[in-house]
Design an enzyme around this catalytic site. Structure first.
Site, PDB file in Angstrom:
ATOM      1  N   ASP A  93     -20.272 -53.001   9.983  1.00 23.04           N
ATOM      2  CA  ASP A  93     -19.849 -53.624   8.762  1.00 23.04           C
ATOM      3  C   ASP A  93     -18.868 -53.372   8.008  1.00 23.04           C
ATOM      4  OD1 ASP A  93     -21.488 -51.261   8.143  1.00 23.04           O
ATOM      5  OD2 ASP A  93     -23.498 -52.572   7.545  1.00 23.04           O
ATOM      6  N   ASN A 160     -34.573 -50.753   1.425  1.00 20.17           N
ATOM      7  CA  ASN A 160     -35.337 -52.183   1.321  1.00 20.17           C
ATOM      8  C   ASN A 160     -35.220 -53.172   2.775  1.00 20.17           C
ATOM      9  OD1 ASN A 160     -32.582 -52.879   1.953  1.00 20.17           O
ATOM     10  ND2 ASN A 160     -32.136 -53.764   0.156  1.00 20.17           N
ATOM     11  N   HIS A 162     -32.670 -53.541   5.009  1.00 16.85           N
ATOM     12  CA  HIS A 162     -31.837 -54.117   5.518  1.00 16.85           C
ATOM     13  C   HIS A 162     -31.237 -53.326   6.760  1.00 16.85           C
ATOM     14  CE1 HIS A 162     -28.886 -51.380   2.858  1.00 16.85           C
ATOM     15  NE2 HIS A 162     -28.970 -50.789   4.035  1.00 16.85           N
ATOM     16  N   GLU A 167     -29.158 -58.058   3.886  1.00 15.49           N
ATOM     17  CA  GLU A 167     -30.235 -57.614   2.877  1.00 15.49           C
ATOM     18  C   GLU A 167     -31.447 -58.597   3.013  1.00 15.49           C
ATOM     19  OE1 GLU A 167     -29.764 -55.187   1.484  1.00 15.49           O
ATOM     20  OE2 GLU A 167     -27.745 -54.832   0.224  1.00 15.49           O
TER      21      GLU A 167
HETATM   22  C1  F6R Z   1     -23.897 -48.711   7.720  1.00 14.01           C
HETATM   23  C2  F6R Z   1     -25.270 -49.644   7.767  1.00 14.01           C
HETATM   24  C3  F6R Z   1     -26.343 -49.524   6.840  1.00 14.01           C
HETATM   25  C4  F6R Z   1     -26.840 -48.144   6.778  1.00 14.01           C
HETATM   26  C5  F6R Z   1     -27.941 -48.094   6.034  1.00 14.01           C
HETATM   27  C6  F6R Z   1     -28.465 -46.748   5.612  1.00 14.01           C
HETATM   28  O1  F6R Z   1     -23.171 -49.037   8.545  1.00 14.01           O
HETATM   29  O2  F6R Z   1     -24.942 -50.770   8.287  1.00 14.01           O
HETATM   30  O3  F6R Z   1     -27.188 -50.525   7.114  1.00 14.01           O
HETATM   31  O4  F6R Z   1     -27.307 -47.916   7.992  1.00 14.01           O
HETATM   32  O5  F6R Z   1     -27.584 -48.475   4.514  1.00 14.01           O
HETATM   33  O6  F6R Z   1     -27.391 -45.777   5.171  1.00 14.01           O
HETATM   34  P1  F6R Z   1     -27.842 -44.209   4.908  1.00 14.01           P
HETATM   35  O7  F6R Z   1     -27.738 -43.738   6.305  1.00 14.01           O
HETATM   36  O8  F6R Z   1     -26.633 -43.796   3.961  1.00 14.01           O
HETATM   37  O9  F6R Z   1     -29.070 -43.900   4.253  1.00 14.01           O
END
Ligand code: F6R
Length: 269
Positions: A93, A160, A162, A167
């Site tokens: 992403d 959440n 994702h 989301e």
């Molecule tokens: C990042 C991504 C997100 C993160 C997720 C957890 O490229 O795709 O899904 O893996 O938000 O983020 P952290 O590791 O910062 O808790």
């Protein structure tokens, strides 16, 4: 690479009944004590995979959870000649509205924490096309296909549920697409932006079907804050309310977690 002998590894096949034979599915859970050990085990999974397939196509994630993983991989590249520079990568992403050289962009993150350290040629690294780029988001799926498909997709998980920036509420058929970020996701990521700077409201992410097209999935979750999401993802019925639960439909998933996040994985078998 050091040993992770304290790991509790469990593998089991799911959903095979004689009445309705379905494809065999493997879910491995590797549980370590600390976030650091879990990150090292994740890096070892990636490193071992690269050693078995040197031109591997990797799907990569950003976020705080991945920082020690990339640190280990960079170190092994330096000290043990792990050849990440022969791989091709597709990131999950990217935020909309940030220039590539913005320090808070995922392009900057990947260059700083991995690509520059392991000598990945820029042409081998790919990010979803964000607004202003000549390509439509769905074209990213074509690029992945043309590269032979993703061999190993690395994932974190949001509180959440994702994955990527899919989301709650995301349709499982989605390909790479533009998303509006949840307020909770923007809040969780605010620390990656300078004081007073707005976290972008939109991003482009691989879709659920893009992610599920990878041959193998490797998900790392650390910290108590991820426990509930992990539990819902793998113990509750599959539902768009928890996008990570669609991973239950994938044939080859490895979950690596520390003991704090593992509460959600304990009863999987
Ligand atoms: C990042 C991504 C997100 C993160 C997720 C957890 O490229 O795709 O899904 O893996 O938000 O983020 P952290 O590791 O910062 O808790």
């Amino acid at each position: 690479m050091s040993s992770t002998s304290t790991a509790l590894a469990r593998s089991f096949a799911c959903d095979e009944t004689q009445a309705s034979p379905r494809p065999r599915r493997i879910l491995r859970v590797i549980e370590l004590g600390t976030p650091e050990e879990a990150a090292e085990a994740t890096a070892m999974e990636i490193g071992a995979f690269i050693c078995s397939k040197e031109n591997a196509v990797l799907g990569l994630a950003t976020g705080r959870t991945m920082l020690p993983v990339y640190e280990h991989l960079s170190q092994w590249h330096r000290t043990q000649d792990l050849r990440l520079d022969r791989c091709t990568s597709f990131n999950l992403d990217e935020y909309c509205g940030l220039p590539d050289n913005d320090p808070s962009s995922f392009v900057s993150y990947m260059h700083k924490h991995l690509f520059e350290k392991v000598g990945m040629p820029q042409a081998a690294t790919h990010f979803p096309p964000v607004s202003g780029a000549p390509l439509l988001p769905e074209a990213y799926d074509d690029s992945i296909r043309q590269a032979g498909g993703i061999d190993l997709q690395l994932l974190g998980i949001g509180r959440n549920g994702h994955i990527g920036f899919n989301e709650p509420g995301t349709d499982p058929e989605t390909k790479t697409h533009v998303v509006e970020l949840d307020a909770s996701t923007r809040e969780a990521n605010a620390g990656d932006f300078p004081d007073g700077a707005e976290v972008p409201t939109h991003a482009v992410t691989m879709g659920i079907s893009t992610i599920l097209s990878a041959r193998r999935i490797l998900l790392l979750a650390t910290g108590e804050g991820k426990s509930e999401a992990l539990e819902t993802a793998f113990k509750a019925p599959v539902s768009p309310d928890c996008p990570a639960s669609f991973l239950q439909r994938h044939p080859h998933v490895t979950v690596v977690c520390d003991s704090a996040a593992a509460a959600g994985c304990k009863e999987l078998s």
